[in-house]
Design a protein around this motif. Structure first.
Motif, PDB file in Angstrom:
ATOM      1  N   LYS A 162       0.890  -9.301 -10.919  1.00 27.41           N
ATOM      2  CA  LYS A 162       1.956 -10.269 -10.681  1.00 27.41           C
ATOM      3  C   LYS A 162       3.123 -10.051 -11.638  1.00 27.41           C
ATOM      4  O   LYS A 162       4.296 -10.144 -11.245  1.00 27.41           O
ATOM      5  N   LEU A 163       2.820  -9.753 -12.901  1.00 28.38           N
ATOM      6  CA  LEU A 163       3.896  -9.515 -13.870  1.00 28.38           C
ATOM      7  C   LEU A 163       4.667  -8.242 -13.539  1.00 28.38           C
ATOM      8  O   LEU A 163       5.894  -8.194 -13.707  1.00 28.38           O
ATOM      9  N   LYS A 170      13.119  -8.692 -11.542  1.00 29.60           N
ATOM     10  CA  LYS A 170      14.050  -9.052 -12.607  1.00 29.60           C
ATOM     11  C   LYS A 170      14.950  -7.891 -13.008  1.00 29.60           C
ATOM     12  O   LYS A 170      16.028  -8.094 -13.559  1.00 29.60           O
ATOM     13  N   ARG A 171      14.499  -6.662 -12.779  1.00 25.46           N
ATOM     14  CA  ARG A 171      15.330  -5.522 -13.158  1.00 25.46           C
ATOM     15  C   ARG A 171      16.639  -5.476 -12.370  1.00 25.46           C
ATOM     16  O   ARG A 171      17.605  -4.840 -12.789  1.00 25.46           O
ATOM     17  N   LEU A 182       9.402  -9.663 -20.869  1.00 22.58           N
ATOM     18  CA  LEU A 182       8.396  -9.520 -19.818  1.00 22.58           C
ATOM     19  C   LEU A 182       7.566  -8.257 -20.015  1.00 22.58           C
ATOM     20  O   LEU A 182       6.349  -8.259 -19.797  1.00 22.58           O
ATOM     21  N   MET A 183       8.196  -7.185 -20.481  1.00 21.49           N
ATOM     22  CA  MET A 183       7.467  -5.938 -20.734  1.00 21.49           C
ATOM     23  C   MET A 183       6.480  -6.099 -21.885  1.00 21.49           C
ATOM     24  O   MET A 183       5.374  -5.547 -21.856  1.00 21.49           O
ATOM     25  N   ARG A 184       6.865  -6.859 -22.904  1.00 22.95           N
ATOM     26  CA  ARG A 184       5.936  -7.122 -24.011  1.00 22.95           C
ATOM     27  C   ARG A 184       4.725  -7.905 -23.524  1.00 22.95           C
ATOM     28  O   ARG A 184       3.587  -7.655 -23.937  1.00 22.95           O
ATOM     29  N   GLU A 185       4.960  -8.863 -22.649  1.00 21.30           N
ATOM     30  CA  GLU A 185       3.851  -9.644 -22.096  1.00 21.30           C
ATOM     31  C   GLU A 185       2.931  -8.767 -21.252  1.00 21.30           C
ATOM     32  O   GLU A 185       1.695  -8.900 -21.313  1.00 21.30           O
ATOM     33  N   ILE A 189      -1.083  -7.966 -21.896  1.00 25.34           N
ATOM     34  CA  ILE A 189      -2.115  -8.103 -20.846  1.00 25.34           C
ATOM     35  C   ILE A 189      -2.855  -6.793 -20.656  1.00 25.34           C
ATOM     36  O   ILE A 189      -4.087  -6.767 -20.498  1.00 25.34           O
ATOM     37  N   ARG A 190      -2.145  -5.661 -20.694  1.00 21.10           N
ATOM     38  CA  ARG A 190      -2.773  -4.360 -20.521  1.00 21.10           C
ATOM     39  C   ARG A 190      -3.778  -4.087 -21.642  1.00 21.10           C
ATOM     40  O   ARG A 190      -4.870  -3.556 -21.416  1.00 21.10           O
TER      41      ARG A 190
END
Length: 296
Positions: A162-163, A170-171, A182-185, A189-190
């Protein structure tokens, strides 16, 4: 004329009787026997498949750990047989160590990983190498933990997907700071996904292979201990401890000899200080007061 009418009515009545006796409604025709059993059989098969699926999902995940102590007459033969058993049953050796010299007391220790399907056969073969002194087993049920890890991996992957989808949207329109956040989140998660997958693989390995902690001790012409031999062994162990303590004291004294120039002056100074202190506590005879006699 009358005869013709009579014959006509007889023919009409006979035809009506044949039609009434032979006509069978289509809705009341019996269904084929195979068709009547087809639906219940399908339902029973579906129910059985569902039960099998649930049973497969609830297969217990057990971690087996064994501790084996075996006395053998020839350590070289025993270790070679252990290596052969491990290779034959497609296991592997995690750790191994051989202590002692030939002609003296020797021992070997192993940590083995054996497939669960061959675990019992390998254990019985190892115990048959000599005289077992210890045979202990432990089983740990990790089914609940494994199921929790499976669900966690699934949920984390769904959240990651989903992210990633949100990042693609968003890009096109969001600011660079929002995209970086968002990339940090997603990276966090990864990391959680990889840790959960690592735990899952660890549990799978522990439940697929049984762990055996094996100890082999070489004793020539070994006989099982009796009460008398236990008394003798206890005395010898105590006497060996006394000899070991005496040897340690002698070795410590020998080790101090090269350091005599260092600790010698310190010891002499300490003894001199002790003598001064003791001399200061004892009053001198010249300082003792003579008793006075009353006048008269």
């Amino acid at each position: 004329m009358l005869v013709r009418r009579t014959l006509a009515w007889v023919v009409v009545a006979f035809g009506a009787g044949l039609a009434g006796g032979c006509g069978v409604p289509a809705s009341k025709s019996p269904a084929p026997e195979g068709a009547s059993k087809q639906l219940p059989e399908k339902q029973a098969g579906a129910a059985k498949n569902g039960a099998d699926a649930n049973a497969a999902a609830r297969v217990p995940m057990i971690v087996y750990t064994h501790t084996l102590d075996v006395v053998v007459s020839d350590l070289d033969v025993a270790t070679a047989e252990v290596d052969r058993l491990v290779a034959e049953h497609k296991g592997y050796v995690v750790q191994s160590e051989v202590r002692g010299d030939r002609g003296r007391w020797r021992a070997a220790t192993y940590t083995l990983r054996i497939p669960v399907a061959s675990d019992r056969a390998v254990r019985n073969a190892v115990l048959a190498l000599g005289t077992p002194e210890r045979n202990a087993s432990e089983a740990q049920d990790v089914t609940e933990e494994f199921m929790d890890v499976e669900k966690r991996v699934k949920n984390l992957k769904e959240q990651e997907d989903k992210l990633n989808a949100l990042l693609l949207e968003k890009r096109k329109e969001e600011k660079l700071e929002d995209i970086k956040s968002l990339m940090r989140e997603i990276a966090q998660i990864r990391g959680e996904v990889e840790r959960a997958q690592g735990r899952r693989e660890y549990l799978l390995n522990r439940t697929t292979f049984a762990t055996t902690n094996l100890s082999l001790r070489e004793v020539k012409d070994y006989t099982p201990p009796t009460f008398g031999t236990q008394i003798g062994a206890t005395f010898r162990t105590s006497w060996d401890a006394v000899l070991s303590a005496g040897q340690s004291v002698v070795l410590f004294a020998v080790a101090l000899v090269p350091w005599a120039p260092v600790w010698g002056p310190v010891l002499v100074f300490a003894l001199w200080q002790v003598r001064r202190w003791r001399a200061g506590r004892v009053p001198s005879p010249l300082l003792r007061a003579e008793p006075t006699t009353p006048a008269g």
